[in-house]
Design an enzyme around this catalytic site. Structure first.
Site, mmCIF file in Angstrom:
data_model
loop_
_atom_site.group_PDB
_atom_site.id
_atom_site.type_symbol
_atom_site.label_atom_id
_atom_site.label_comp_id
_atom_site.label_asym_id
_atom_site.label_seq_id
_atom_site.Cartn_x
_atom_site.Cartn_y
_atom_site.Cartn_z
ATOM 1 N N GLU A 155 -21.444 -25.464 -12.487
ATOM 2 C CA GLU A 155 -22.749 -24.919 -12.526
ATOM 3 C C GLU A 155 -23.903 -26.172 -12.687
ATOM 4 O OE1 GLU A 155 -23.040 -21.502 -14.992
ATOM 5 O OE2 GLU A 155 -22.187 -20.237 -13.562
ATOM 6 N N GLU A 308 -16.165 -16.986 -10.686
ATOM 7 C CA GLU A 308 -16.093 -16.311 -11.918
ATOM 8 C C GLU A 308 -16.827 -14.920 -11.762
ATOM 9 O OE1 GLU A 308 -18.215 -18.427 -14.725
ATOM 10 O OE2 GLU A 308 -17.657 -20.360 -14.495
#
Ligand code: GLA
Length: 658
Positions: A155, A308
């Protein structure tokens, strides 16, 4: 040919999650593997995302023994590994010995270690350490049989306003503009005496006086930040590629995250992956999921990876709700329906310590008997059952929604007319209308080839390059239908307002003679229009006489002026119609363009998606519901044939092959 997700899935759906065994004694690893095998479908784990201090406990040291044992253990048990580079969370020694690796915020404050992502994208020292650990990981595990894919960093999101970043910003600007005159012109520095006489005078948009910052500077800093983070990604990607050219590489996006030009990033990835955490309490959580999935699939131009999701609650909202029974399964199937060939979680085993100890895992604190693991086990088996039919399957959409990060960045400047106008909300409102109308929707960049679509929808593109305007015009000229929302085509590539408040070619396209004023609305305020109410925004438009059909505003300052204009196949909507009205409007426009919903007569709350040969039906409601599906179909999950109708239980799913 460059590697793709199919090289990792090999005809299955990848199912698993982030696995952080360094948090646990080695005995637990055995139990982990037992539980993974018991949940038959768990075939993939992501290792090493936050392992840097374990792998390199002091500068230059390497401790690979534990990872060797894990890679072997997983391989021996038939579980593949997505191996991460650990570079999103440098060890504390790095910041201590090399303060230049730490980023600074706009106020000049250092972002210290103690959390994560405390690295400066511009730091030569950080990049050197990141390259070294990546090189050694790739050399050591490149030939390991468990390895299926690389996951770079995690991220990417950290901006930096420090001195090394400032120097890099100047280099980036020199490349973009070549001359200071060009930069001064692009940034409009004649305003407020901001003209630069030397490159050295240029800074990141640090805290200035308490009032507004230069929009051009802020926009370019966002561009620069995205590009610098991308450089960090490609540097590590190129290292692993050198060792394993046959294995795909990814980095995980945050959903609709403002910090990365995800179109540009996606081009640099072999696999596009995303982390997705809709709020289980949000009545529109499923639509948020669908939006992110449509966007990710479009970036991937094919199957993508849900890197995720959460089996239960997250722990970073104010109040964190668990997923009611069946919701984890439902949202996982939704991702598969919308093109995912990998369904993974953060994380395998819920932590007992650390900042995310109350964030759910596939194995929660309740352990093997807990609902989280029991649901995961059932889901894994079901995904395994359908994977041969679904994996690699494509989705055809007739509708495309345009979105562009540069436009978002420019339109988000603090000096805009209404801070209530927030692009993600506008985008969500338009996508919701399409989703509720059961119209399958792709996303695209405004300069992409749009010719394969019957309907192009532009919720809001405040900034449009000349090339993008030309693309839209050519598209309509080619006989297709375009519908644009307000604040579209306002600014050029440098965020310079176009004469007339909207690109002249677009005004002509829609039949607008003069755009006199923008009339933003207060929170909760609505404006009456013929047959519906508008929210958020309205406009004082004088149409070109006789050029366009219009739907007028009713009452108030704008009485009789057009809220909606239509000239031929081009539509302009100058307010945000309330949800039902926007859905009705878009359904009508889509029908006129020859676009059909996935199924007719679907009950509210049921989502239908076609992927390849399969029809997915998803019940987002808590009540049992019967759906009409003419003909006889094989129900892959139930293992039976169904004729003309199928009944879905609470949060039920059917996957039908005709
Ligand atoms: C992100 C991160 C994970 C974890 C989860 C929690 O997606 O990548 O490391 O922090 O959020 O939801």
């Amino acid at each position: 040919m460059k590697p793709a997700l199919a090289d990792a899935t090999r005809g299955r759906i990848l199912f698993g999650g982030d696995y952080n065994p360094e948090q646990w004694p080695e005995e637990t690893w055995q139990d982990d593997v037992r539980l993974m095998k018991q949940a038959r479908g768990v075939n993939s784990v992501t290792l090493g995302v936050f392992s840097w201090s374990r792998l390199e406990p002091e500068p230059g040291a390497r401790e690979f023994g534990w990872l060797d044992r894990l890679m072997d253990l997983l391989h021996d048990n038939g579980i593949g590994v997505v191996l991460a580079t650990p570079t999103s969370s440098p060890p504390p020694w790095m910041g201590r010995l090399h303060p230049d690796t730490l980023p600074r915020d706009a106020d000049g404050h250092i972002e210290w270690w103690g959390g994560r992502q405390h690295f400066s994208h511009s730091s030569a020292t950080y990049r050197r350490y990141a390259a070294a650990i990546t090189e050694d990981l790739a050399a050591r595990y490149g030939t390991h049989p468990a390895l299926t894919m690389w996951h770079i960093n995690n991220e990417y999101c950290t901006a930096d306003h420090g001195d090394e970043a400032a120097a890099a910003f100047r280099r980036w600007l020199r490349q973009r503009y070549t001359t200071l005159d060009a930069l001064n012109s692009a940034w409009g520095t004649a305003f407020w005496s901001q003209g630069y006489d030397t490159w050295d005078g240029i800074l990141p948009p640090r805290r200035a006086h308490h009032y507004l910052k230069n929009p051009g500077q802020v926009l370019d800093f966002r561009r620069f930040t995205s590009d610098m983070l991308l450089e960090c990604y490609t540097a590590e990607r190129d290292i692993v590629r050198r060792h394993t050219p046959h294995l795909p590489v990814t980095t995980n996006f945050m959903p609709l995250w403002i910090g990365q030009d995800a179109w540009r990033w996606a081009r640099e990835e072999d696999v596009v992956s995303v982390d997705l955490y809709p709020d289980p309490r949000d009545p529109l959580g499923a639509q948020h999921g669908a939006l992110v999935q449509d966007l990710t699939r479009s970036q991937a131009r094919g199957p993508w990876m849900l890197m995720e999701q959460a089996a239960g609650p997250v722990n970073w909202r104010g109040v964190n709700h668990p997923k009611p029974r069946g919701l984890n399964r439902l949202w996982s199937f939704q991702a598969v329906a919308r093109g995912a060939d990998a369904v993974c979680y953060f994380q395998w085993r819920q932590s007992r310590q650390g900042a995310e100890k109350f964030h759910s895992g596939m194995v929660g604190h309740a352990g093997e008997q807990g609902r989280a693991y029991q649901e995961v086990r059932q889901l894994g088996a079901e995904l395994e059952r359908i994977s041969g039919d679904v994996s690699g399957g494509r989705i055809d959409a007739d509708v495309v929604v345009l979105h562009d990060w540069h436009s978002w960045w420019a339109g988000a400047h603090e000096g805009r007319l209404s801070t209530l106008v927030d692009l993600p909300e506008v985008l969500t409102a338009w996508h919701r209308a399409l989703w509720e109308a059961h119209l399958t929707t792709d996303f695209a960049h405004p300069e992409h080839d749009l010719s394969g679509y019957r309907l192009v929808v532009v919720p809001q593109l405040y900034l449009l390059t000349d090339a993008a305007v030309a693309n839209l015009l050519a598209y309509v000229r080619g006989g297709s239908t375009l519908v644009c929302g307000f604040l579209t085509g306002v600014a050029d590539e440098d965020d310079r307002v176009r004469t007339g408040g909207m690109d002249a070619r677009l005004r002509e396209l829609f039949g607008i003679r003069t755009l006199h004023e923008w009339w933003p609305l207060e929170a909760g305020e609505t404006v009456a229009c013929e047959g519906f109410r508008g929210t958020l925004w309205s406009e004082e438009i004088e149409p070109e006489p006789g050029a366009a059909e219009t739907v007028p505003y009713r009452g108030g300052e704008l009485d009789g002026l057009p809220a909606v204009l239509r000239r031929g196949r081009a539509w302009y909507v100058s307010t945000l119609p309330e949800p039902d009205a926007l859905r009705t409007l878009l359904s009508g426009i889509a029908a006129g363009a020859g676009v059909r919903p996935v199924l007719d007569g679907l009950p509210a709350g049921v989502e239908a998606v076609r992927r390849g040969e399969l029809l997915f039906l998803l019940n987002h409601g808590r009540e049992q519901i019967t759906v009409q599906v003419p003909g006889t179909h094989h129900d892959l999950l139930g293992g039976t044939d169904v004729t003309d109708e199928v009944t879905l239980g609470r949060h039920g799913v059917a996957v039908l092959r005709s």
